[in-house]
Design a protein around this motif. Sequence first.
Motif, mmCIF file in Angstrom:
data_model
loop_
_atom_site.group_PDB
_atom_site.id
_atom_site.type_symbol
_atom_site.label_atom_id
_atom_site.label_comp_id
_atom_site.label_asym_id
_atom_site.label_seq_id
_atom_site.Cartn_x
_atom_site.Cartn_y
_atom_site.Cartn_z
ATOM 1 N N ALA A 40 -5.104 8.099 4.958
ATOM 2 C CA ALA A 40 -4.098 7.627 4.009
ATOM 3 C C ALA A 40 -2.721 7.696 4.633
ATOM 4 O O ALA A 40 -1.933 6.757 4.538
ATOM 5 C CB ALA A 40 -4.166 8.469 2.744
ATOM 6 N N ILE A 41 -2.464 8.794 5.311
ATOM 7 C CA ILE A 41 -1.136 8.931 5.913
ATOM 8 C C ILE A 41 -0.933 7.879 6.983
ATOM 9 O O ILE A 41 0.139 7.259 7.095
ATOM 10 C CB ILE A 41 -0.965 10.359 6.501
ATOM 11 N N SER A 92 -10.429 15.696 4.119
ATOM 12 C CA SER A 92 -9.330 15.752 5.080
ATOM 13 C C SER A 92 -9.220 14.446 5.834
ATOM 14 O O SER A 92 -8.123 13.975 6.149
ATOM 15 C CB SER A 92 -9.541 16.922 6.052
ATOM 16 N N LEU A 93 -10.388 13.834 6.129
ATOM 17 C CA LEU A 93 -10.360 12.524 6.775
ATOM 18 C C LEU A 93 -9.619 11.513 5.909
ATOM 19 O O LEU A 93 -8.782 10.746 6.378
ATOM 20 C CB LEU A 93 -11.803 12.055 7.031
ATOM 21 N N GLU A 94 -9.922 11.629 4.622
ATOM 22 C CA GLU A 94 -9.314 10.686 3.684
ATOM 23 C C GLU A 94 -7.798 10.814 3.714
ATOM 24 O O GLU A 94 -7.066 9.842 3.791
ATOM 25 C CB GLU A 94 -9.857 10.995 2.277
ATOM 26 N N VAL A 95 -7.350 12.058 3.677
ATOM 27 C CA VAL A 95 -5.893 12.260 3.650
ATOM 28 C C VAL A 95 -5.270 11.767 4.948
ATOM 29 O O VAL A 95 -4.225 11.108 4.945
ATOM 30 C CB VAL A 95 -5.576 13.759 3.428
ATOM 31 N N THR A 96 -5.947 12.057 6.074
ATOM 32 C CA THR A 96 -5.412 11.603 7.359
ATOM 33 C C THR A 96 -5.278 10.092 7.381
ATOM 34 O O THR A 96 -4.235 9.543 7.745
ATOM 35 C CB THR A 96 -6.357 12.025 8.504
ATOM 36 N N ASP A 106 -6.740 2.059 0.434
ATOM 37 C CA ASP A 106 -7.100 3.264 1.141
ATOM 38 C C ASP A 106 -8.593 3.540 1.059
ATOM 39 O O ASP A 106 -9.238 3.925 2.036
ATOM 40 C CB ASP A 106 -6.340 4.413 0.509
ATOM 41 N N SER A 107 -9.111 3.361 -0.136
ATOM 42 C CA SER A 107 -10.524 3.619 -0.336
ATOM 43 C C SER A 107 -11.348 2.668 0.520
ATOM 44 O O SER A 107 -12.374 3.041 1.098
ATOM 45 C CB SER A 107 -10.747 3.514 -1.833
ATOM 46 N N GLY A 121 0.800 -1.231 0.000
ATOM 47 C CA GLY A 121 0.000 0.000 0.000
ATOM 48 C C GLY A 121 0.823 1.267 0.000
ATOM 49 O O GLY A 121 0.425 2.270 0.590
ATOM 50 N N PHE A 122 1.979 1.222 -0.621
ATOM 51 C CA PHE A 122 2.767 2.447 -0.719
ATOM 52 C C PHE A 122 2.316 3.237 -1.937
ATOM 53 O O PHE A 122 2.109 2.672 -3.000
ATOM 54 C CB PHE A 122 4.251 2.106 -0.872
ATOM 55 N N PRO A 123 2.169 4.564 -1.798
ATOM 56 C CA PRO A 123 1.855 5.344 -2.999
ATOM 57 C C PRO A 123 3.098 5.428 -3.860
ATOM 58 O O PRO A 123 4.196 5.308 -3.345
ATOM 59 C CB PRO A 123 1.462 6.709 -2.434
#
Lengths: 100, 662, 171
Positions: free
Chosen positions: B529-530, B523-527, B408-409, B397-399
């Motif tokens: 993801a990180i 923003s939740l998505e980005v969090t 991630d989705s 799962g590395f970008p």
Amino acid sequence: MVPTNYYVILSAILFGLGVFAFIFKRNIITIFMSIELMLNAVNLAFVAFSQPLGKVDGQVFVLFVIVVAAAEAAVGLGIIILIARNRQTLNVERVDLLKL
Amino acid sequence: MPKYPMLEFLWIVPLLPLLGSAVNGLFGAKWPNKIVNWVAIGSTGLSFLGALEAVREFFESGQVLFHEEFFTWIAAGNFRAGFDLQMDQLTVVMVLVVTGVGWLIHIYATGYMAHEGGYYRFFSYLNLFMFFMLILVLAANYVLLFVGWEGVGLSSYLLIGFYFLKKSASDAGKKAFIVNRIGDFGFMLGMFLLFKAFGTLDFAQLFAKADRWPADAMGHLGTFTIACLLLFMGACGKSAQLPLYVWLPDAMEGPTPVSALIHAATMVTAGVYVVARSHILFAHAPTAMLVVAIVGGTTAFFAATIGLVQTDIKKVLAYSTVSQLGYMFLACGVGAFSAGIFHLMTHAFFKALLFLAAGSVIHAMGGEQDMLRMGGLSKKIRWTYVTMLTATLAIAGFPPFAGFFSKDSILLSTFENEYGGRNVGYALYGFGLATALLTAFYMFRLIFLTFHGRPRFDEHKVHVHESPNNMLAPLMVLALLSIVGGWLAAPAMLGTGPDYFSKFLQPVFGGVEAAGAEAEARSLEVTLAIVAVLTALLGAAVAYWLYLKRPEKTDALAKSLKPAYSTLLNKYYVDELYAAVVVKPLLWISTNVLWKGADIAGIDGAVNGIAEGATAIGDGVRHAQSGNTRSYAVWVVVGALVVIGVIFFWPFGGKAVIGMVH
Amino acid sequence: MGREMTAPLVVFFVLAALAVIGAVSLILQKHPIHSALSLIVVMVALAGLYLLLGAEFVAAVQIIVYGGAIMVLFVFVIMLLNAGVEEHTNLSKMAGAPGLLLVVALAGFVAATIAKSAESVHAAPQTGELASTLEISNMIFKDFVYPFELTSFLILVAVLGATVLAQREKS
């Protein structure tokens, strides 16, 4: 006059005696004679019935019975002679080749 | 010329592999490998081209659902099941994955199986599988889908047991088929229930009818819930989820291309496909959705834990497959069907690549599959190493690799899950995240053990060589796809545009999906993801430290955690449990009750009994034939008595006698 | 018997007793020739009974054919075969108690059957008239001519059969 019943009962008695002899006698010729006895008993019944009815059919039938009995006696005795020649015995219990 | 020729003749797409299978099967025994190759690869390749053309026409027609009834197979009373094929967006994804990846694996197999016996048989079976799988994805009703479903099960059995002279292989084939069958039982019951409730099994008609019905309440076992649970039972069998996953690790007995095609990319995804296809039914049964999500989540975690300690390179990948399938079901269970399908697609790419690369490693090592006897191969088989590393990065799962976007989705949707309450969602998210950690760990463990460190084998005995081109080329293509495969969803992540993939599948899943991204969701998505990426990094780092920096620590760790370690190594003793609880009693019943009781005593007894009865009767009646004339005379008298009795006592006879004299 | 003992009745009983005695004697005698003679007695008695019933022709035929031909044939065969006293074997299981039972049953049955129907026979006034031979011959040659011809054929066949059967074996 003699009631027909009496003749019939006599016929039955003779028939029964004929059957008795048929089963219990051991000599082939005697058994054959018992058959003749049975035929006679039946003839008696026929004639006995022809009287009150006033017809002669019964008697005609009796004549035919006698003829057939004669033919049968001739052939049957021929067979008995053959059996006697082949098995040297007239005891019907010795003629048991059909035993399984 | 019809407007859309390929769609009119859509049946050519599944038929070509069938033809190839038949030709290879009937005539291939005498042919040299080259000709078998041409037939097999040619038929699959042409099928792929046909699929591409059909997809092109589909787009050209404005993405209108295409549905064609080719001929009626069953027509009984009100029920009609036909050879109906359909094409919609979901089918597009599935058919391209199946034909594309399938074709690449066929090419690979020509190299891998080059020195094996039964070459033509292998390709015949492989093509047969392609036929059934295509029937499965192109079907427009449940009955035809079930034909494909059963057919892929059959092909799987044939291919797992390809080396049938080896007992473990033939046992594995039987195990796969039987466990599948248990699931199929549930699937069939589900089909029957749907037919009884709705009167049809055609997708379009069924879903249209079902949509109008009210949904079942949570916890209530209504028609929808039961039917969906039964269908899911079938999916568990086919897609190796708890508790019917036990066949998949054993299926590694089959040749590696088989593992790649059937048990990674296509057949095992059939369960996910069915759940996705029946999404309308599932949407009306929240209980079933919850069950799907929970089973998916727990299976993912469970399988990952087993994969941690396995030493056979293919077994690690097998458990990894079970785990990733769990992710897909998790996605479907929380309502994110397009995310599940997205992961299905990316998983097909990188898992097939992983298997093929593993096959390449095995080929290079001359048949060795135990990772503990490998090591230091990175310089010797460069291309295999590079492609396998690519796939590992993708699965972890590395970008910007494909796995990142799809996983991630799924995690995002799980976190936002409403089914069964937010707490369930959070719990499942926790499982998912933990699984991601474990996935990264064991995948990198695999890489480090296989390719890095000092060689743990005798370099004089094993001549390590790179694979031939026909094996490397598919690896390259799949590596490329593993990199770019997820970029369809990238714009959504970066905030520059919509998620093209789920937008594409919108017409299919429209009413069910969670709505598109809003600001705070972004923003939740980005969090999240990180967080996911950091978790993966953590897993990789631990693997690095344990296997590269301090390899001696592994043994110490194993010893100190002995009970846990051996439980995991023995796969939680599940197989032994099944053997004791299910197999043994069943065998006992079969032997004693059915064989000795019903068959020998009952049926044979009845038949023999009749014969013996006849003999006994004959034996008894025999005594009547005594040959004694006097006895016969008595029988004559008996007969005479009977006749007189009839005349005297019989109603009509008696009266006639007496009447005559009157 | 509340009937007066008229002459016909007495004659009937005498002849009946004779017949029965003859039949019983047929059973009880050990030598077949004695049985044959007993049978002749029975036949003569029956002929007498036929006369009593007014069937003169039948009585005559009975004596001539039965008594004079058939029984003579029997006696000839007994003497030809030198039949002696029959040995006493008892191999048959059926012809014992079951046989006796059956005989009694049969006789009883026959009697009951015929007697039941005999009751309803109205005796025509017994005029004592004898049935004329003319009537009988009319019946035979007009109504029963077919059976008559067949019986003559039957006799021919019987003669041939008897001849063939009793041939001396070709040595």
